[in-house]
Design a protein around this motif. Structure first.
Motif, PDB file in Angstrom:
ATOM      1  N   GLU A 466      71.304  88.508   0.959  1.00  0.00           N
ATOM      2  CA  GLU A 466      70.833  89.643   0.630  1.00  0.00           C
ATOM      3  C   GLU A 466      71.211  91.331   0.484  1.00  0.00           C
ATOM      4  OE1 GLU A 466      70.784  85.993  -0.564  1.00  0.00           O
ATOM      5  OE2 GLU A 466      69.529  86.476   1.085  1.00  0.00           O
ATOM      6  N   HIS A 521      70.533  90.387  -6.206  1.00  0.00           N
ATOM      7  CA  HIS A 521      71.879  90.140  -6.681  1.00  0.00           C
ATOM      8  C   HIS A 521      71.574  90.142  -8.611  1.00  0.00           C
ATOM      9  CE1 HIS A 521      70.633  87.263  -3.752  1.00  0.00           C
ATOM     10  NE2 HIS A 521      71.779  86.234  -4.153  1.00  0.00           N
ATOM     11  N   TRP A 528      72.599  84.865 -11.148  1.00  0.00           N
ATOM     12  CA  TRP A 528      72.287  85.760 -11.018  1.00  0.00           C
ATOM     13  C   TRP A 528      73.227  85.829  -9.153  1.00  0.00           C
ATOM     14  CZ3 TRP A 528      68.861  89.735 -11.835  1.00  0.00           C
ATOM     15  CH2 TRP A 528      67.880  89.396 -13.252  1.00  0.00           C
ATOM     16  N   LYS A 529      74.260  86.847  -9.281  1.00  0.00           N
ATOM     17  CA  LYS A 529      74.784  86.546  -8.519  1.00  0.00           C
ATOM     18  C   LYS A 529      75.299  88.237  -7.649  1.00  0.00           C
ATOM     19  CE  LYS A 529      77.111  82.635  -8.336  1.00  0.00           C
ATOM     20  NZ  LYS A 529      76.760  81.424  -7.881  1.00  0.00           N
ATOM     21  N   VAL A 530      75.149  88.032  -6.068  1.00  0.00           N
ATOM     22  CA  VAL A 530      75.881  89.116  -5.122  1.00  0.00           C
ATOM     23  C   VAL A 530      76.657  89.756  -6.237  1.00  0.00           C
ATOM     24  CG1 VAL A 530      75.585  90.645  -3.601  1.00  0.00           C
ATOM     25  CG2 VAL A 530      74.084  88.513  -3.442  1.00  0.00           C
ATOM     26  N   HIS A 667      69.547  81.903  -5.513  1.00  0.00           N
ATOM     27  CA  HIS A 667      68.855  82.814  -5.269  1.00  0.00           C
ATOM     28  C   HIS A 667      67.589  83.247  -4.368  1.00  0.00           C
ATOM     29  CE1 HIS A 667      70.532  80.129  -8.994  1.00  0.00           C
ATOM     30  NE2 HIS A 667      70.729  82.288  -9.909  1.00  0.00           N
TER      31      HIS A 667
END
Length: 818
Positions: A466, A521, A528-530, A667
């Motif tokens: 994260e 994200h 939702w992605k980094v 997530h």
């Protein structure tokens, strides 16, 4: 030395058996070599018998364990080695693992000229595999080709050059065994003139674990003094265990990421709704159903947990009304579109965030139990000590003041060493990033991952991490090994509006600068992605934006911004200074300006209201870095916090908790990791505290139980850093003031004051505040207190906790003035 030589075939006529017999006779003055046949060992079958290995396997296992090394004769048929040998290796890597770290020499005889070269290579590969983990003599390959004609009638090898080469290989093997013994600190036998019977009798008194010199003995050893480690240690102590808690960080820097976190704990009161939410957070990956149930059940009970175990009056950020709750409104349920999100809540121990309140409480729980928990700072764990037979974890090697100490853990070891945010190799290997700037502890270096792998643990969630901070989770770039400065809210607003954009390594934009991020994200085709990490991302802006940034009280005073700002009169010059293609950067600016003029940005759909055409110059660039708040990867665990091997079986006596192998995958919902620190920390500590039946023996020897009754050393423990009392001296008109409200614990000052309480001097005697702004507060505020002759001076922006602690300590001292 004593070696066993495994005849790798079940045939009656074997030139490999002849070769091994020759070696036993030829090298009898240097080592005792005992031939072991495998013809009576049944073919491997993991289902039968279900609970116990065949007696033939037990006997061979016992011999392997007692030997200083193993020689394997590798026949070769149809370009491979016999199935009977493969079956034996499977038995020896199923329930027991006697070949682990055992020196192995491979030899081979074949009736063909190639001399079993293929089979040796194949066996070598298997011996190196996880679960077997033997150490095979490298660079030596004895191949006896045309073996039917290689021996005389007495069983001796005819060719002298062949014997010379075999002697060289065997000499290398002896050196190899001795070298490995020195490294592992395991003694080798000196049995060159002993019979097999004498050797076996002598070695029945040997036990790898027993031979270790224990420097201290505890019931439970907890590695890592963060939120999970503090919780595990506390609950282990409450269940009657004597606990050693060690941390690699020096005193005042313990706490892991819990210390730096927002202090929000994931919670809720609807089990079914929360479970639905967490399954959606994890989707499309699957998570063990029992693990989810355990986790969600724990979150449903968090409010009671804080009240019952932390003596706190819990605060609900969804349901309670209080001033300041808006700051966390957007992350109560970070994915509100997911089913069940409305059931998620955040809990704290009081009405505040980013003030280390939860961490201080957890640390105090440890301090309250100093009679049962000994704490050691600056004491990294180096290696787990594992019983070679049962695979139970029986201790830990720690390094204390540059001395390695063997610590026995009678009931269990808890790994709570956090993630790998500061391990560059792991960041590259598991996250595919060149650089990530940590926001939390700089002592999380992934040591627990290596230690877990060494004892056969399975890994999970290795590619999850994260971010947090500016834009999609960025910070102004800092030097390696430094923490990034977390900026959110107003600072993010000023960076995501106006004539400013972010470019990646090639000078083009790669995301929408004004979009929201959810712990790093950003929206990516429905999920939702980094975003893909850039090696050297830059913010590009003009003079108008520069003026706006200079008005921000936090950004304008931040050294990493002021010192690294790049200025150029033209885009071409700026492109050269930041090492991107001039034409590409010019085109990026042109597209951005056109989007601002047309009030429509089609590339990443940035809100037109946030766009402004660039000035004519000068232009500016500031280097940014993607942040890493935490990682989730580490050893896989089950609902009992037991660390699992690749077969999903618990590694006996080994537990884990916290971000080292965290449950939060895909997530990430804020408060998730602190929740699991409390939930699985409690489970790990309590399970580790349960007294275990002593399994630290070579279980196949009948009399080992008695032999393993290791006496406790007189020095049972090593001491406790937490009980060290500090005495501070005072002179005339001087007073010692203390406050326990610092982000890292106690702040101690020495105040000089006259009888009318005029402040003459303030000295900081003890503090454990975080770097950057925390230290800035302690450096600047004492002087201001003296100058203005009052305690209530302006706090340093971003260091409110440290500022309050300092004021409290000075007030404590001033109250002592008569």
């Amino acid at each position: 030395m004593h070696f066993i030589a495994i005849v790798g075939t079940n045939t009656k006529q074997s030139t490999n058996r002849k070769l091994l017999s020759f070696m036993a006779k030829h090298f009898s003055s240097e080592a005792n070599i005992e031939l072991c046949e495998i013809r009576n060992i049944p073919m491997f079958n993991e289902n039968k018998p279900q609970n116990d290995d065949p007696v033939e396997v037990k006997e061979l296992t016992s011999k392997v364990l007692q030997a200083d090394g193993v020689i394997i004769g590798c026949p070769e048929y149809t370009h491979s080695f016999p199935s009977s040998l493969k079956s034996v290796l499977e038995w020896l890597s199923y329930r027991v693992h006697p070949l682990a770290e055992k020196p192995i020499m491979l030899v081979g005889a074949s009736k063909y000229a190639t001399g079993a070269s293929r089979s040796q290579n194949q066996v070598r590969e298997i011996l190196d595999s996880p679960g077997v983990s033997a150490i095979v003599l490298p660079g030596n390959e004895f191949l006896l080709g045309n073996s039917y004609d290689a021996f005389d009638s007495a069983g001796n090898i005819k060719d002298k050059k062949t014997i010379d080469f075999l002697e060289q290989c065997f000499s290398n093997f002896l050196e190899f065994v001795n070298n490995n013994s020195a490294v592992s600190q395991k003694p080798v036998g000196t049995t060159s003139n002993k019979t097999n019977e004498e050797f076996v009798k002598e070695n029945k008194t040997m036990n790898t674990i027993k031979d270790i010199r224990w420097d201290a003995i505890y019931d439970v050893v907890v590695l890592g003094f963060g939120g999970a480690g503090a919780t595990a240690a506390r609950f282990a102590a409450d269940d009657g265990a004597k606990v050693l808690l060690v941390d690699s960080a020096p005193e005042g820097h313990e706490g892991g990421n819990t210390r730096y976190a927002a202090q929000l704990v994931g919670s809720g009161d609807d089990f079914d709704g929360l479970k639905k939410y967490y399954k959606n957070l994890t989707f499309p990956m699957n998570l063990d159903e029992e693990m989810i149930d355990t986790y969600v059940e724990g979150m449903v009970g968090i409010q009671d947990y804080l009240k019952k175990y932390l003596d706190a009056e819990p605060v609900s950020w969804r349901h309670d009304d209080f001033e300041g709750k808006e700051v966390a409104k957007s992350i109560i349920a970070e994915f509100p579109e997911f089913p069940g999100a409305q059931t998620h809540d955040l809990a704290t121990v009081h009405q505040g965030v980013f003030d280390a309140a939860l961490w201080q409480n957890l640390k105090q729980q440890v301090s309250k139990r100093s009679d049962k928990i000994e704490v050691m700072y600056s004491t990294p764990a180096r290696k787990l000590i594992q019983d070679p037979t049962t695979k139970a974890i029986c201790g830990v090697v720690i390094e204390r003041e540059h001395v390695l100490r063997n610590i026995k853990a009678q009931n269990g070891v808890v790994l709570a060493m956090g993630g790998f945010e500061n391990n560059q190799q792991y960041i590259e290997d598991f996250l595919g990033a060149k650089k990530l700037t940590p926001l939390g502890s700089i002592y999380n270096k992934g040591a627990g991952i290596k230690m877990a792998q060494e004892v056969g643990a399975d890994l999970w969630h290795m590619n999850n991490f994260e971010s947090l901070g500016l834009l999609h989770g960025m910070a102004f770039s800092v030097e390696d090994d430094e923490r990034g400065r977390l900026m959110i809210g107003a600072q993010n607003q000023v960076l995501s509006n106006g004539s400013i954009l972010a470019v990646g390594d090639d000078g083009t934009r790669y995301f929408n600068e004004s979009e929201e991020n959810r712990h790093g994200h950003i929206k990516n085709h429905g999920s939702w992605k980094v975003p893909l990490n850039q090696v050297h991302p830059y913010l590009i802006f003009d003079q108008t934006k520069k003026n706006e940034l200079d008005k921000d009280d936090i950004i304008s005073k931040y050294e990493s911004y002021r010192n690294n700002l790049i200025k150029a009169d033209s885009i071409a010059q700026l492109a050269k200074l930041i090492d991107v293609d001039e034409a590409v950067l010019k085109e990026t600016i042109v597209r951005f300006d056109n989007a601002a003029k047309n009030k429509e940005e089609t590339e990443f759909h940035r809100d037109p209201k946030t766009l402004r055409v660039f000035d004519k110059g000068p232009f500016y660039a500031i280097k940014m870095a993607q942040t890493v708040l935490n990682t989730q990867g580490g050893p896989r665990r089950n609902s009992r916090s037991e660390v699992l091997n690749p077969d999903a079986q618990p590694i006996p006596h080994l537990y884990s908790a916290g971000e080292l192998g965290g449950i939060c995958a895909n997530h990430y919902q804020g408060g998730g990791n602190l929740a699991e620190c409390l939930i699985f920390g409690k489970i790990a500590g309590q399970n580790a505290a349960v007294p275990k039946v002593d399994e630290l023996s070579i279980s196949y020897l009948s009399d080992t139980a008695e032999e393993n009754n290791t006496e406790r050393p007189k020095s049972f423990t090593l001491g406790n850093d937490n009980t060290t009392e500090e005495k501070f001296t005072t002179g005339k008109d001087q007073y010692i003031g203390r406050s326990a409200a610092g982000i890292g614990g106690e702040v101690v000052v020495r105040l000089t004051s006259d009888s009318k309480k005029n402040i003459k001097n303030v000295e900081i005697l003890k503090q454990s505040e975080s770097g950057d702004v925390g230290l800035e507060a302690l450096e600047k505020m004492p002087e201001e207190m003296v100058t203005k002759n009052k305690i209530d001076v302006d706090a340093i922006s971003g260091a409110s906790v440290s500022s309050k602690a300092l004021k409290s300590a000075v007030a404590d001292a001033l109250n002592q003035v008569n």
